[in-house]
Design a protein around this motif. Structure first.
Motif, PDB file in Angstrom:
ATOM      1  N   ASN A   1      50.429  37.259  32.553  1.00 55.51           N
ATOM      2  CA  ASN A   1      51.509  36.903  31.630  1.00 55.51           C
ATOM      3  C   ASN A   1      51.009  36.120  30.432  1.00 55.51           C
ATOM      4  OD1 ASN A   1      53.594  38.058  33.171  1.00 55.51           O
ATOM      5  ND2 ASN A   1      53.526  36.311  34.551  1.00 55.51           N
ATOM      6  N   GLY A   2      49.754  35.709  30.466  1.00 54.81           N
ATOM      7  CA  GLY A   2      49.189  34.936  29.368  1.00 54.81           C
ATOM      8  C   GLY A   2      49.683  33.503  29.327  1.00 54.81           C
ATOM      9  N   ASN A   3      50.240  33.012  30.452  1.00 53.17           N
ATOM     10  CA  ASN A   3      50.822  31.672  30.482  1.00 53.17           C
ATOM     11  C   ASN A   3      49.957  30.621  31.149  1.00 53.17           C
ATOM     12  OD1 ASN A   3      53.183  32.523  29.217  1.00 53.17           O
ATOM     13  ND2 ASN A   3      54.086  33.155  31.152  1.00 53.17           N
ATOM     14  N   SER A   4      49.011  31.037  31.969  1.00 55.78           N
ATOM     15  CA  SER A   4      48.197  30.048  32.675  1.00 55.78           C
ATOM     16  C   SER A   4      46.800  30.592  32.913  1.00 55.78           C
ATOM     17  CB  SER A   4      48.847  29.664  34.013  1.00 55.78           C
ATOM     18  OG  SER A   4      48.864  30.775  34.874  1.00 55.78           O
ATOM     19  N   VAL A   5      45.906  29.687  33.294  1.00 59.16           N
ATOM     20  CA  VAL A   5      44.527  30.064  33.582  1.00 59.16           C
ATOM     21  C   VAL A   5      44.120  29.521  34.950  1.00 59.16           C
ATOM     22  CG1 VAL A   5      43.808  30.199  31.165  1.00 59.16           C
ATOM     23  CG2 VAL A   5      43.574  28.047  32.395  1.00 59.16           C
ATOM     24  N   SER A   6      43.122  30.156  35.526  1.00 58.89           N
ATOM     25  CA  SER A   6      42.496  29.693  36.760  1.00 58.89           C
ATOM     26  C   SER A   6      41.005  29.583  36.493  1.00 58.89           C
ATOM     27  CB  SER A   6      42.724  30.686  37.901  1.00 58.89           C
ATOM     28  OG  SER A   6      44.089  30.763  38.216  1.00 58.89           O
ATOM     29  N   ILE A   7      40.363  28.641  37.141  1.00 58.99           N
ATOM     30  CA  ILE A   7      38.925  28.463  37.006  1.00 58.99           C
ATOM     31  C   ILE A   7      38.271  29.037  38.257  1.00 58.99           C
ATOM     32  CG2 ILE A   7      37.049  26.810  36.653  1.00 58.99           C
ATOM     33  CD1 ILE A   7      39.126  26.913  34.357  1.00 58.99           C
ATOM     34  N   ALA A   8      37.255  29.881  38.077  1.00 65.11           N
ATOM     35  CA  ALA A   8      36.621  30.546  39.215  1.00 65.11           C
ATOM     36  C   ALA A   8      35.113  30.598  39.060  1.00 65.11           C
ATOM     37  CB  ALA A   8      37.161  31.968  39.343  1.00 65.11           C
ATOM     38  N   ALA A   9      34.429  30.575  40.198  1.00 63.23           N
ATOM     39  CA  ALA A   9      32.982  30.764  40.219  1.00 63.23           C
ATOM     40  C   ALA A   9      32.687  32.240  39.921  1.00 63.23           C
ATOM     41  CB  ALA A   9      32.422  30.366  41.574  1.00 63.23           C
ATOM     42  N   PRO A  10      31.719  32.526  39.081  1.00 65.02           N
ATOM     43  CA  PRO A  10      31.426  33.917  38.709  1.00 65.02           C
ATOM     44  C   PRO A  10      31.145  34.833  39.899  1.00 65.02           C
ATOM     45  CG  PRO A  10      30.267  32.423  37.266  1.00 65.02           C
ATOM     46  CD  PRO A  10      30.877  31.581  38.349  1.00 65.02           C
ATOM     47  N   GLU A  11      30.527  34.296  40.961  1.00 71.08           N
ATOM     48  CA  GLU A  11      30.203  35.148  42.107  1.00 71.08           C
ATOM     49  C   GLU A  11      31.428  35.573  42.904  1.00 71.08           C
ATOM     50  OE1 GLU A  11      29.352  30.836  43.212  1.00 71.08           O
ATOM     51  OE2 GLU A  11      28.813  32.141  41.542  1.00 71.08           O
ATOM     52  N   ARG A  12      32.602  35.022  42.596  1.00 74.81           N
ATOM     53  CA  ARG A  12      33.842  35.391  43.285  1.00 74.81           C
ATOM     54  C   ARG A  12      34.743  36.261  42.419  1.00 74.81           C
ATOM     55  NH1 ARG A  12      36.609  30.832  46.422  1.00 74.81           N
ATOM     56  NH2 ARG A  12      37.367  32.699  47.444  1.00 74.81           N
ATOM     57  N   ILE A  13      34.193  36.751  41.316  1.00 80.00           N
ATOM     58  CA  ILE A  13      34.955  37.583  40.375  1.00 80.00           C
ATOM     59  C   ILE A  13      34.391  38.992  40.409  1.00 80.00           C
ATOM     60  CG2 ILE A  13      35.520  37.945  37.940  1.00 80.00           C
ATOM     61  CD1 ILE A  13      35.042  34.933  37.539  1.00 80.00           C
ATOM     62  N   GLU A  14      35.281  39.971  40.321  1.00 80.99           N
ATOM     63  CA  GLU A  14      34.825  41.346  40.162  1.00 80.99           C
ATOM     64  C   GLU A  14      35.520  41.966  38.962  1.00 80.99           C
ATOM     65  OE1 GLU A  14      36.444  44.183  43.270  1.00 80.99           O
ATOM     66  OE2 GLU A  14      36.671  42.245  44.268  1.00 80.99           O
ATOM     67  N   ARG A  15      34.861  42.890  38.359  1.00 82.45           N
ATOM     68  CA  ARG A  15      35.388  43.545  37.168  1.00 82.45           C
ATOM     69  C   ARG A  15      36.490  44.504  37.553  1.00 82.45           C
ATOM     70  NH1 ARG A  15      31.322  44.931  32.597  1.00 82.45           N
ATOM     71  NH2 ARG A  15      32.807  45.066  30.906  1.00 82.45           N
ATOM     72  N   GLY A  16      37.612  44.457  36.836  1.00 74.75           N
ATOM     73  CA  GLY A  16      38.711  45.380  37.082  1.00 74.75           C
ATOM     74  C   GLY A  16      38.414  46.753  36.516  1.00 74.75           C
ATOM     75  N   THR A  17      39.255  47.740  36.876  1.00 74.77           N
ATOM     76  CA  THR A  17      39.005  49.111  36.435  1.00 74.77           C
ATOM     77  C   THR A  17      39.938  49.583  35.342  1.00 74.77           C
ATOM     78  OG1 THR A  17      40.391  49.919  38.224  1.00 74.77           O
ATOM     79  CG2 THR A  17      38.023  49.800  38.643  1.00 74.77           C
ATOM     80  N   SER A  18      41.056  48.866  35.137  1.00 77.18           N
ATOM     81  CA  SER A  18      41.978  49.269  34.089  1.00 77.18           C
ATOM     82  C   SER A  18      42.462  48.043  33.348  1.00 77.18           C
ATOM     83  CB  SER A  18      43.175  50.021  34.688  1.00 77.18           C
ATOM     84  OG  SER A  18      43.897  49.160  35.529  1.00 77.18           O
ATOM     85  N   HIS A  19      43.075  48.239  32.200  1.00 80.45           N
ATOM     86  CA  HIS A  19      43.557  47.121  31.413  1.00 80.45           C
ATOM     87  C   HIS A  19      44.747  46.451  32.115  1.00 80.45           C
ATOM     88  CE1 HIS A  19      44.184  44.504  28.083  1.00 80.45           C
ATOM     89  NE2 HIS A  19      45.421  44.913  27.949  1.00 80.45           N
ATOM     90  N   ALA A  20      44.630  45.161  32.327  1.00 79.43           N
ATOM     91  CA  ALA A  20      45.701  44.421  33.012  1.00 79.43           C
ATOM     92  C   ALA A  20      46.575  43.729  31.990  1.00 79.43           C
ATOM     93  CB  ALA A  20      45.093  43.394  33.973  1.00 79.43           C
ATOM     94  N   GLY A  21      47.381  44.487  31.326  1.00 83.76           N
ATOM     95  CA  GLY A  21      48.257  43.928  30.313  1.00 83.76           C
ATOM     96  C   GLY A  21      49.327  43.050  30.930  1.00 83.76           C
ATOM     97  N   PRO A  22      50.178  42.474  30.125  1.00 84.84           N
ATOM     98  CA  PRO A  22      51.225  41.587  30.638  1.00 84.84           C
ATOM     99  C   PRO A  22      52.099  42.279  31.676  1.00 84.84           C
ATOM    100  CG  PRO A  22      51.125  41.476  28.242  1.00 84.84           C
ATOM    101  CD  PRO A  22      50.203  42.579  28.665  1.00 84.84           C
TER     102      PRO A  22
END
Length: 83
Positions: free
Chosen positions: A60-81
């Motif tokens: 929604n573009g309203n908030s952020v989360s902080i994450a360690a890079p090793e716990r993130i994976e790249r998505g496959t499609s655009h995650a719009g609002p």
């Protein structure tokens, strides 16, 4: 960060930066985020080296989360609002 066709491992700074610059969607803990909105470098409490974290913008573009890079994976499609 997990990329298709690659084994799960700690992400390199170049891969993290590429996902940040491409503004591609990412997944953390099963939640799809719109993009990485910042890369954060913090001084290690021991004074030796840096700790890298990614700031993830929610769909929604309203908030952020902080994450360690090793716990993130790249998505496959655009995650719009979310609608």
């Amino acid at each position: 960060m997990r990329f298709p066709g690659k084994a799960v491992r700690a992400v390199t700074r170049d891969e993290l930066k590429a996902a940040f610059m491409e503004e591609c969607p990412v997944i953390h803990n099963g939640i799809t985020y719109q993009r990485i909105s910042a890369i954060i470098y913090r001084k290690n409490p021991t004074g030796a080296g840096l700790i890298v974290r990614a700031e993830l913008l929610d769909r929604n573009g309203n908030s952020v989360s902080i994450a360690a890079p090793e716990r993130i994976e790249r998505g496959t499609s655009h995650a719009g609002p979310a609608i």
